[in-house]
Design an enzyme around this catalytic site. Structure first.
Site, PDB file in Angstrom:
ATOM      1  N   CYS A  89      27.504  41.145  40.495  1.00 17.44           N
ATOM      2  CA  CYS A  89      28.121  42.440  40.787  1.00 17.44           C
ATOM      3  C   CYS A  89      27.095  43.559  40.932  1.00 17.44           C
ATOM      4  CB  CYS A  89      29.162  42.791  39.734  1.00 17.44           C
ATOM      5  SG  CYS A  89      28.556  42.759  38.040  1.00 17.44           S
ATOM      6  N   HIS A 165      30.977  45.094  34.357  1.00 21.11           N
ATOM      7  CA  HIS A 165      31.090  44.980  35.816  1.00 21.11           C
ATOM      8  C   HIS A 165      30.524  46.225  36.489  1.00 21.11           C
ATOM      9  CE1 HIS A 165      32.618  43.640  39.623  1.00 21.11           C
ATOM     10  NE2 HIS A 165      33.474  44.631  39.736  1.00 21.11           N
TER      11      HIS A 165
END
Length: 341
Positions: A89, A165
């Site tokens: 990510c 994330h």
């Protein structure tokens, strides 16, 4: 070939991200960590190409779906790739900003990649990223060296490890977009011409942080900005020095001193980041082995240090557990918190 379905973790650090961007072949930009999203802070960083936001992943939240910006499923002007590989990510958030910029010089490798995948659907774009030898190799070049198993991690523990994330916010064609590879498409937060997107993105990020309980403070925000700060400072310094003379006022002299200080700080920061990236890549195992071998030759020395380390690790683990429980009970924060990806 590395497993394209599960990449390694990389550290959430502006020096690492800047090195990753350079490794892909992109020049002229760097990553800066931001500690405040007020107008003055962002003004000093202009021009800003995009923001990278780190937060604790809580899964898809149906309750907050109605408050989210709408997803655009078909927009040829927006480069969007779904994340199909674990732990990618951070790299994908960086690529989302680079590949949607109209002003960043992408370099040959990334320009060819963008042209090749431009007509692919979002999922296939994600697979193309995972199968790019250059992108994958650069990502892995910043992998953390962690060859030893932490004995304090109890595999039978019922506590789940927190997941974090990265997503990106960037302006595209006069609108502010949120690019999250775990979503079905880019989210359009509406018109934001020029640099006004920087004023618009602040409340959006703050609202997202407000969804968490009071004890959660593990967030990180970084900006992809213009890199040639030293050259800009030197140009400003030269212009001021040309005005300097016997009649120069205290203000002018102060500005010159400030710019000289800024140049020294920026050069020192670059040297520090370069040194830290070298250390991240260095294999310290032979050194550790020789140290342990030397300690083992001293009777009882190594065993005592191992036992001392275990005792200290247990105490630190218990202390961290107590702080976490106290923070959850009071709704307060914990100042001693690390950032993870």
């Amino acid at each position: 070939m590395a497993d394209s379905g599960n990449w390694c973790l990389i550290e959430s650090d502006p020096g690492v991200f800047t090195g990753l961007i350079k490794g892909i072949g992109v020049s002229g930009v760097q990553v800066e960590e931001i500690y405040s999203i007020d107008k003055e802070t962002l003004e000093d960083l202009k021009p800003v190409h995009g923001l990278i936001f780190l937060f604790k992943w809580q899964g898809r939240d149906p309750a907050s779906a109605t408050n989210q910006a709408p997803i655009e499923y078909e927009n040829p002007d927006v480069f969007f790739a779904q994340q199909v590989i674990q732990n990618a990510c951070a790299t994908q958030a960086i690529l989302s900003i680079l590949l949607n910029s109209r002003t960043i010089e992408l370099g040959e490798e990334l320009s060819n990649f963008k042209a090749f995948v431009s007509d692919f659907p979002a999922e296939i774009k994600g697979h193309a990223i995972s199968n790019s030898d250059v992108i994958r190799a650069v990502h892995y070049s910043f992998s953390r060296s962690d060859p030893f198993i932490n004995e304090m991690n109890d595999p039978a523990s019922k506590e789940k490890e927190d997941l974090f994330h990265f997503i990106a916010y960037t302006p595209i064609n006069g609108c502010l977009y949120e690019l999250d590879g775990l979503q079905e498409g880019p989210r359009n937060h509406g018109p934001a011409p020029g640099d006004s997107w920087l004023e618009k993105v602040g409340p959006i990020i703050q609202e997202r942080m407000a969804r968490y309980e009071g004890g959660e403070i593990r967030f990180n925000l970084m900006a992809v900005v213009y890199q040639e700060k030293v050259a800009a400072y030197e140009s400003q310094l030269k212009a001021l020095q040309e005005k300097e003379g016997a009649e120069a006022g205290a203000w002018l002299k102060g500005e010159i001193e400030n710019l000289q200080g800024d140049i020294v700080k920026e050069e020192a920061k670059r040297e520090k980041q370069a040194r830290e990236n070298k250390l991240r890549r260095h294999n310290f195992i032979p050194l550790i082995y020789e140290i342990l071998k030397g300690l083992a030759q001293e009777e009882g020395r190594l065993e005592g240090l191992v036992e001392e380390g275990r005792t200290r690790a247990k105490a630190e683990a218990e202390s961290a557990k107590q702080r976490k429980a106290a923070a959850a009970a009071s709704g307060g924060g914990d100042d001693d918190v690390d950032m993870y990806e």
